[in-house]
Design a protein around this motif. Structure first.
Motif, PDB file in Angstrom:
ATOM      1  N   UNK A   1       0.819  -1.209   0.000  1.00 27.83           N
ATOM      2  CA  UNK A   1       0.000   0.000   0.000  1.00 27.83           C
ATOM      3  C   UNK A   1       0.857   1.266   0.000  1.00 27.83           C
ATOM      4  N   UNK A   2       2.098   1.143  -0.446  1.00 29.93           N
ATOM      5  CA  UNK A   2       3.023   2.270  -0.509  1.00 29.93           C
ATOM      6  C   UNK A   2       3.768   2.228  -1.844  1.00 29.93           C
TER       7      UNK A   2
ATOM      8  N   UNK B   1      -0.550   8.832  -3.650  1.00 29.49           N
ATOM      9  CA  UNK B   1      -1.443   7.797  -4.151  1.00 29.49           C
ATOM     10  C   UNK B   1      -1.933   6.910  -3.005  1.00 29.49           C
ATOM     11  N   UNK B   2      -3.047   6.245  -3.245  1.00 27.63           N
ATOM     12  CA  UNK B   2      -3.535   5.190  -2.359  1.00 27.63           C
ATOM     13  C   UNK B   2      -3.713   3.930  -3.194  1.00 27.63           C
ATOM     14  N   UNK B   3      -3.829   2.775  -2.504  1.00 31.63           N
ATOM     15  CA  UNK B   3      -3.772   1.497  -3.204  1.00 31.63           C
ATOM     16  C   UNK B   3      -4.862   0.555  -2.695  1.00 31.63           C
ATOM     17  N   UNK B   4      -5.368  -0.258  -3.609  1.00 29.46           N
ATOM     18  CA  UNK B   4      -6.341  -1.293  -3.267  1.00 29.46           C
ATOM     19  C   UNK B   4      -5.837  -2.628  -3.820  1.00 29.46           C
ATOM     20  N   UNK B   5      -5.624  -3.588  -2.932  1.00 33.64           N
ATOM     21  CA  UNK B   5      -5.121  -4.901  -3.342  1.00 33.64           C
ATOM     22  C   UNK B   5      -6.309  -5.828  -3.585  1.00 33.64           C
ATOM     23  N   UNK B   6      -6.282  -6.553  -4.703  1.00 35.83           N
ATOM     24  CA  UNK B   6      -7.371  -7.489  -4.991  1.00 35.83           C
ATOM     25  C   UNK B   6      -6.817  -8.700  -5.727  1.00 35.83           C
ATOM     26  N   UNK B   7      -7.584  -9.773  -5.743  1.00 40.27           N
ATOM     27  CA  UNK B   7      -7.150 -10.996  -6.392  1.00 40.27           C
ATOM     28  C   UNK B   7      -7.975 -11.290  -7.636  1.00 40.27           C
TER      29      UNK B   7
ATOM     30  N   UNK C   1      -7.457 -29.898  -8.636  1.00 40.93           N
ATOM     31  CA  UNK C   1      -6.971 -31.209  -8.210  1.00 40.93           C
ATOM     32  C   UNK C   1      -5.892 -31.679  -9.176  1.00 40.93           C
ATOM     33  N   UNK C   2      -4.786 -32.187  -8.604  1.00 41.14           N
ATOM     34  CA  UNK C   2      -3.681 -32.679  -9.409  1.00 41.14           C
ATOM     35  C   UNK C   2      -3.896 -34.151  -9.771  1.00 41.14           C
ATOM     36  N   UNK C   3      -3.165 -34.623 -10.769  1.00 43.18           N
ATOM     37  CA  UNK C   3      -3.361 -35.993 -11.249  1.00 43.18           C
ATOM     38  C   UNK C   3      -3.041 -37.032 -10.181  1.00 43.18           C
ATOM     39  N   UNK C   4      -2.193 -36.634  -9.178  1.00 40.72           N
ATOM     40  CA  UNK C   4      -1.813 -37.573  -8.133  1.00 40.72           C
ATOM     41  C   UNK C   4      -2.740 -37.495  -6.914  1.00 40.72           C
ATOM     42  N   UNK C   5      -3.776 -36.646  -7.000  1.00 46.51           N
ATOM     43  CA  UNK C   5      -4.802 -36.626  -5.965  1.00 46.51           C
ATOM     44  C   UNK C   5      -4.834 -35.403  -5.071  1.00 46.51           C
ATOM     45  N   UNK C   6      -3.726 -34.677  -4.984  1.00 41.66           N
ATOM     46  CA  UNK C   6      -3.688 -33.494  -4.128  1.00 41.66           C
ATOM     47  C   UNK C   6      -4.374 -32.301  -4.773  1.00 41.66           C
ATOM     48  N   UNK C   7      -4.512 -31.214  -3.980  1.00 36.34           N
ATOM     49  CA  UNK C   7      -5.159 -29.995  -4.460  1.00 36.34           C
ATOM     50  C   UNK C   7      -4.170 -28.833  -4.373  1.00 36.34           C
ATOM     51  N   UNK C   8      -4.241 -27.967  -5.383  1.00 35.48           N
ATOM     52  CA  UNK C   8      -3.406 -26.767  -5.429  1.00 35.48           C
ATOM     53  C   UNK C   8      -4.311 -25.546  -5.497  1.00 35.48           C
ATOM     54  N   UNK C   9      -3.983 -24.560  -4.690  1.00 37.52           N
ATOM     55  CA  UNK C   9      -4.741 -23.307  -4.653  1.00 37.52           C
ATOM     56  C   UNK C   9      -3.940 -22.224  -5.364  1.00 37.52           C
ATOM     57  N   UNK C  10      -4.594 -21.489  -6.257  1.00 39.11           N
ATOM     58  CA  UNK C  10      -3.897 -20.492  -7.071  1.00 39.11           C
ATOM     59  C   UNK C  10      -4.673 -19.177  -7.071  1.00 39.11           C
ATOM     60  N   UNK C  11      -3.942 -18.096  -7.241  1.00 34.13           N
ATOM     61  CA  UNK C  11      -4.564 -16.809  -7.554  1.00 34.13           C
ATOM     62  C   UNK C  11      -3.496 -15.849  -8.066  1.00 34.13           C
ATOM     63  N   UNK C  12      -3.941 -14.698  -8.512  1.00 27.28           N
ATOM     64  CA  UNK C  12      -3.058 -13.628  -8.965  1.00 27.28           C
ATOM     65  C   UNK C  12      -3.454 -12.368  -8.214  1.00 27.28           C
ATOM     66  N   UNK C  13      -2.470 -11.667  -7.666  1.00 34.64           N
ATOM     67  CA  UNK C  13      -2.737 -10.424  -6.944  1.00 34.64           C
ATOM     68  C   UNK C  13      -2.410  -9.216  -7.818  1.00 34.64           C
ATOM     69  N   UNK C  14      -3.311  -8.239  -7.785  1.00 43.47           N
ATOM     70  CA  UNK C  14      -3.127  -6.958  -8.467  1.00 43.47           C
ATOM     71  C   UNK C  14      -3.360  -5.839  -7.461  1.00 43.47           C
ATOM     72  N   UNK C  15      -3.007  -4.637  -7.871  1.00 40.72           N
ATOM     73  CA  UNK C  15      -3.393  -3.489  -7.048  1.00 40.72           C
ATOM     74  C   UNK C  15      -3.813  -2.327  -7.938  1.00 40.72           C
ATOM     75  N   UNK C  16      -4.891  -1.681  -7.501  1.00 37.22           N
ATOM     76  CA  UNK C  16      -5.363  -0.471  -8.155  1.00 37.22           C
ATOM     77  C   UNK C  16      -4.702   0.729  -7.487  1.00 37.22           C
TER      78      UNK C  16
ATOM     79  N   UNK D   1      -3.824   3.622 -12.329  1.00 33.19           N
ATOM     80  CA  UNK D   1      -3.064   2.462 -12.783  1.00 33.19           C
ATOM     81  C   UNK D   1      -3.640   1.194 -12.158  1.00 33.19           C
ATOM     82  N   UNK D   2      -3.363   0.077 -12.801  1.00 32.87           N
ATOM     83  CA  UNK D   2      -3.733  -1.235 -12.281  1.00 32.87           C
ATOM     84  C   UNK D   2      -2.524  -2.136 -12.494  1.00 32.87           C
ATOM     85  N   UNK D   3      -1.883  -2.551 -11.407  1.00 34.08           N
ATOM     86  CA  UNK D   3      -0.570  -3.192 -11.486  1.00 34.08           C
ATOM     87  C   UNK D   3      -0.620  -4.654 -11.062  1.00 34.08           C
TER      88      UNK D   3
END
Length: 272
Positions: A139-140, A210-216, A223-238, A248-250
């Protein structure tokens, strides 16, 4: 796709840790970085961003004495960082300032995440502090030049107020959090632990432009082929100017973490 984790021998883990630790020492000596090392307890006039997180949380299968010990460790580490000034062109190194966490310095066993599980370890719990600093820094205008994401998602969400993957894991000294000041403004870090709340703020000698807003984006569980689970996302900031206009949107980072619990668990299982 993430491959199924393969257990590593104690010898391999020890050799790897030794190699990366000494490589970090060498980097501190020869890479030419101007590290921030000056402090002032007189607060700079302008608050850029502030945040707080509770230090005592009930986590599934985690004894509360580890949480109380974490507060002891946080109190010691805060003394090494509180009041730090980052002048223009300087870089903060989390571990260069805190140093190695030893019993001689007063550190006690706290919770350490270890290959998708947890165990007691001297100085454990300092990831909460690096998480807080990283989140505030987003936020800086300060630049995060080194940050390590958590490879495992250990506990289910409960009362989460920040996007998944918005923290920074740490391990002395090879998993560091490094923050550079590319601006012409001096920044100051203030931290305190009071009433079981970890509080922090970035302050500056000039008013923020400036001020900032973080969002995903693209949050998903796969689920992976071997049975486990993977969690994913992408972070941006306005990025907004002083009159609230979007300028800007970064892109910030992409997160991928191996889940160590069933994605169908309810929030009542434990606090994250």
């Amino acid at each position: 796709m993430i491959k199924k984790p393969v257990p590593r021998s104690r010898l391999r883990l020890m050799l790897g840790k030794t190699y990366y630790t000494w490589r970090r020492y060498a980097r501190w000596l020869v890479d030419g970085t101007s590290f921030a090392k000056s402090f002032s307890q007189k607060k700079l006039p302008h608050v850029v961003f502030q945040h707080e997180t509770p230090t005592l949380r009930k986590l599934k299968d985690v004894d509360m004495w580890l949480q109380h010990n974490k507060e002891i460790n946080l109190s010691i580490a805060i003394k090494c960082l509180n009041g730090l000034l980052i002048q223009p062109g300087e870089t903060m190194s989390y571990w260069k300032l805190i140093g190695k966490t030893t019993t001689r310095k007063g550190y006690v066993p706290g919770m350490i995440l270890f290959y998708g599980d947890f165990k007691p370890g001297v100085g454990g719990g300092l990831c909460q502090l690096s998480n807080l600093i990283y989140w505030m820094t987003l936020h800086t205008p300060l630049a995060v030049v080194e940050r390590h994401r958590h490879s495992y998602d250990v506990f289910p969400d409960s009362k989460r107020t920040q996007p998944f993957g918005s923290g920074a894991t740490c391990a002395y000294n090879y998993l560091d959090l490094m923050i550079a000041n590319p601006t012409t403004t001096c920044y100051q870090l203030h931290l305190e632990l009071k009433d079981h709340m970890l509080r922090g703020e970035w302050r500056a000698d000039t008013r923020a432009l400036h001020s900032y807003e973080i969002y995903e984006q693209r949050h998903r569980i796969e689920q992976q082929h071997w049975g486990g689970y993977v969690r994913r996302n992408v972070l941006h900031r306005r990025v907004f100017n002083q009159v609230g206009e979007l300028v800007n949107d970064e892109f910030i980072t992409e997160n991928n973490a191996l889940m160590m619990y069933s994605p169908l668990l309810t929030e009542s299982v434990g606090d994250a």
